[in-house]
Write a protein that holds these residues in place. Sequence first.
Motif, PDB file in Angstrom:
ATOM      1  N   PRO A  97      44.859  52.086  39.971  1.00 27.71           N
ATOM      2  CA  PRO A  97      44.009  52.719  40.980  1.00 27.71           C
ATOM      3  C   PRO A  97      42.542  52.686  40.560  1.00 27.71           C
ATOM      4  N   VAL A  98      41.664  52.785  41.529  1.00 26.95           N
ATOM      5  CA  VAL A  98      40.227  52.859  41.262  1.00 26.95           C
ATOM      6  C   VAL A  98      39.767  54.270  41.591  1.00 26.95           C
ATOM      7  N   GLN A  99      39.187  54.944  40.595  1.00 25.93           N
ATOM      8  CA  GLN A  99      38.824  56.346  40.771  1.00 25.93           C
ATOM      9  C   GLN A  99      37.754  56.727  39.741  1.00 25.93           C
ATOM     10  N   PRO A 100      36.624  57.273  40.182  1.00 28.17           N
ATOM     11  CA  PRO A 100      35.593  57.663  39.211  1.00 28.17           C
ATOM     12  C   PRO A 100      36.048  58.842  38.373  1.00 28.17           C
ATOM     13  N   LEU A 101      35.574  58.902  37.153  1.00 30.38           N
ATOM     14  CA  LEU A 101      35.968  59.984  36.249  1.00 30.38           C
ATOM     15  C   LEU A 101      35.634  61.355  36.818  1.00 30.38           C
ATOM     16  N   GLU A 102      34.499  61.470  37.479  1.00 31.37           N
ATOM     17  CA  GLU A 102      34.063  62.788  37.966  1.00 31.37           C
ATOM     18  C   GLU A 102      35.017  63.352  39.017  1.00 31.37           C
ATOM     19  N   ALA A 103      35.753  62.477  39.709  1.00 32.15           N
ATOM     20  CA  ALA A 103      36.675  62.942  40.748  1.00 32.15           C
ATOM     21  C   ALA A 103      38.126  62.944  40.289  1.00 32.15           C
ATOM     22  N   ASP A 108      46.052  62.978  38.372  1.00 34.50           N
ATOM     23  CA  ASP A 108      45.742  61.558  38.564  1.00 34.50           C
ATOM     24  C   ASP A 108      45.897  60.802  37.241  1.00 34.50           C
ATOM     25  N   TRP A 109      45.353  61.400  36.185  1.00 31.25           N
ATOM     26  CA  TRP A 109      45.433  60.787  34.857  1.00 31.25           C
ATOM     27  C   TRP A 109      46.884  60.614  34.425  1.00 31.25           C
ATOM     28  N   ARG A 110      47.681  61.663  34.580  1.00 31.37           N
ATOM     29  CA  ARG A 110      49.077  61.610  34.138  1.00 31.37           C
ATOM     30  C   ARG A 110      49.881  60.570  34.910  1.00 31.37           C
ATOM     31  N   THR A 111      49.597  60.413  36.198  1.00 31.96           N
ATOM     32  CA  THR A 111      50.327  59.421  36.993  1.00 31.96           C
ATOM     33  C   THR A 111      50.144  58.024  36.419  1.00 31.96           C
ATOM     34  N   VAL A 112      48.906  57.676  36.068  1.00 35.88           N
ATOM     35  CA  VAL A 112      48.634  56.349  35.518  1.00 35.88           C
ATOM     36  C   VAL A 112      49.218  56.217  34.113  1.00 35.88           C
ATOM     37  N   VAL A 113      49.018  57.224  33.284  1.00 33.59           N
ATOM     38  CA  VAL A 113      49.511  57.154  31.904  1.00 33.59           C
ATOM     39  C   VAL A 113      51.037  57.115  31.876  1.00 33.59           C
ATOM     40  N   ASP A 114      51.699  57.925  32.700  1.00 39.51           N
ATOM     41  CA  ASP A 114      53.168  57.914  32.717  1.00 39.51           C
ATOM     42  C   ASP A 114      53.711  56.577  33.187  1.00 39.51           C
ATOM     43  N   THR A 115      53.067  55.981  34.184  1.00 45.80           N
ATOM     44  CA  THR A 115      53.547  54.700  34.718  1.00 45.80           C
ATOM     45  C   THR A 115      53.242  53.544  33.774  1.00 45.80           C
ATOM     46  N   ASN A 116      52.033  53.524  33.225  1.00 45.87           N
ATOM     47  CA  ASN A 116      51.594  52.371  32.430  1.00 45.87           C
ATOM     48  C   ASN A 116      51.931  52.458  30.951  1.00 45.87           C
ATOM     49  N   LEU A 117      52.051  53.668  30.432  1.00 48.92           N
ATOM     50  CA  LEU A 117      52.230  53.830  28.986  1.00 48.92           C
ATOM     51  C   LEU A 117      53.558  54.474  28.619  1.00 48.92           C
ATOM     52  N   VAL A 156      42.637  42.777  29.692  1.00 50.19           N
ATOM     53  CA  VAL A 156      41.347  42.640  29.032  1.00 50.19           C
ATOM     54  C   VAL A 156      40.556  43.936  29.134  1.00 50.19           C
ATOM     55  N   GLU A 157      40.944  44.795  30.077  1.00 44.48           N
ATOM     56  CA  GLU A 157      40.257  46.085  30.217  1.00 44.48           C
ATOM     57  C   GLU A 157      40.611  47.051  29.095  1.00 44.48           C
ATOM     58  N   ALA A 158      41.561  46.709  28.255  1.00 48.38           N
ATOM     59  CA  ALA A 158      41.815  47.519  27.067  1.00 48.38           C
ATOM     60  C   ALA A 158      40.592  47.502  26.155  1.00 48.38           C
ATOM     61  N   ARG A 159      39.816  46.405  26.222  1.00 54.32           N
ATOM     62  CA  ARG A 159      38.601  46.287  25.411  1.00 54.32           C
ATOM     63  C   ARG A 159      37.329  46.394  26.240  1.00 54.32           C
ATOM     64  N   MET A 160      37.407  46.008  27.509  1.00 52.97           N
ATOM     65  CA  MET A 160      36.218  45.974  28.362  1.00 52.97           C
ATOM     66  C   MET A 160      36.507  46.726  29.663  1.00 52.97           C
ATOM     67  N   PRO A 161      36.481  48.054  29.636  1.00 46.51           N
ATOM     68  CA  PRO A 161      36.844  48.825  30.829  1.00 46.51           C
ATOM     69  C   PRO A 161      35.850  48.652  31.974  1.00 46.51           C
ATOM     70  N   ALA A 162      36.398  48.632  33.173  1.00 48.54           N
ATOM     71  CA  ALA A 162      35.564  48.570  34.365  1.00 48.54           C
ATOM     72  C   ALA A 162      35.327  49.973  34.905  1.00 48.54           C
ATOM     73  N   GLU A 163      34.277  50.142  35.667  1.00 55.17           N
ATOM     74  CA  GLU A 163      34.003  51.442  36.274  1.00 55.17           C
ATOM     75  C   GLU A 163      35.137  51.815  37.222  1.00 55.17           C
ATOM     76  N   GLY A 164      35.495  53.084  37.191  1.00 55.62           N
ATOM     77  CA  GLY A 164      36.574  53.562  38.053  1.00 55.62           C
ATOM     78  C   GLY A 164      37.956  53.324  37.491  1.00 55.62           C
ATOM     79  N   HIS A 165      38.017  52.761  36.277  1.00 51.29           N
ATOM     80  CA  HIS A 165      39.309  52.423  35.669  1.00 51.29           C
ATOM     81  C   HIS A 165      39.536  53.143  34.345  1.00 51.29           C
ATOM     82  N   ALA A 166      38.946  54.313  34.167  1.00 45.35           N
ATOM     83  CA  ALA A 166      39.062  55.007  32.872  1.00 45.35           C
ATOM     84  C   ALA A 166      40.513  55.256  32.499  1.00 45.35           C
ATOM     85  N   HIS A 167      41.316  55.752  33.452  1.00 47.63           N
ATOM     86  CA  HIS A 167      42.725  56.031  33.153  1.00 47.63           C
ATOM     87  C   HIS A 167      43.499  54.732  32.911  1.00 47.63           C
ATOM     88  N   TYR A 168      43.223  53.707  33.717  1.00 47.94           N
ATOM     89  CA  TYR A 168      43.897  52.424  33.555  1.00 47.94           C
ATOM     90  C   TYR A 168      43.541  51.781  32.208  1.00 47.94           C
TER      91      TYR A 168
END
Length: 264
Positions: A97-103, A108-117, A156-168
């Motif tokens: 998902p694409v989502q800014p950190l401030e929002a 939201d964080w747990r959904t991505v971490v549980d699914t991806n990690l 590649v975002e493990a090393r070079m994160p894109a904006e809106g992808h902090a959780h990813y």
Amino acid sequence: MTLLAGQVALITGASGGLGHGIALRFAQEGAQVALHCRTGGAAVRDLARRLVGSGSRVVVLQADLSRPQECRRLVREAAEWGGGRLTALVNTAGVQPVQPLEAMTAADWRTVVDTNLTSVFACTQAAAEVMREQRGGPGAGRAGGPGGTVTHIASVEARMPAEGHAHYSASKAAVVAHARAAAREYGAWGIRVNTVSPGLIEREGLAEAWPEGVRRWREAVAVGRLGRPEDVGDACVFLASPLASWITGHDLVVDGGASARTTW
């Protein structure tokens, strides 16, 4: 070519474009393939019919990998289908998902971490228990032979994160670290664990949905094109094959050379 002849492989997230390409290459290289999906059953069943029509042995299994007990059930069912064997696991399932950190909320964080990690942790742990018991199977390369291989799809975002992808990005960086830790601990069981970190992969509608991003990627990529799911599938086949028998704890970047570009 039959680099994976005799192997039984479980590909999670096989209903997506990336999982589809990985499953296709595993079947083409002679593996029996268990295709996992959470939703999108029609797409994965269509893939299964195509593979069966080409002479492959395939099964479709469904599970919600955000739940660890479902991960364990999935691995158990894949191994039972494989006659008690599972020689390769590719952890492809994930969300982006694409989502800014401030929002972003903790939910939201747990959904991505549980699914991806967390799903990677649970599926790998369950698969390792099966693989531990089968040393000396296809691809044996050292005394006792390897019990199997696990490949995580990172980014590649493990090393070079894109904006809106902090959780990813954080989840994918953790996936790389998990593979290295698992490689050390499961090596004694004859199990190799690696990651593949793709760059931008072509998919239907991408150029229309993100024209500026696609343009920038094509300019950055040394080989002049976006990746294809089969490019990632080739990397996964290599890591699961005897050709990679002395490779573990490694992150294989598959990005067409984009990460080799200078930033000045």
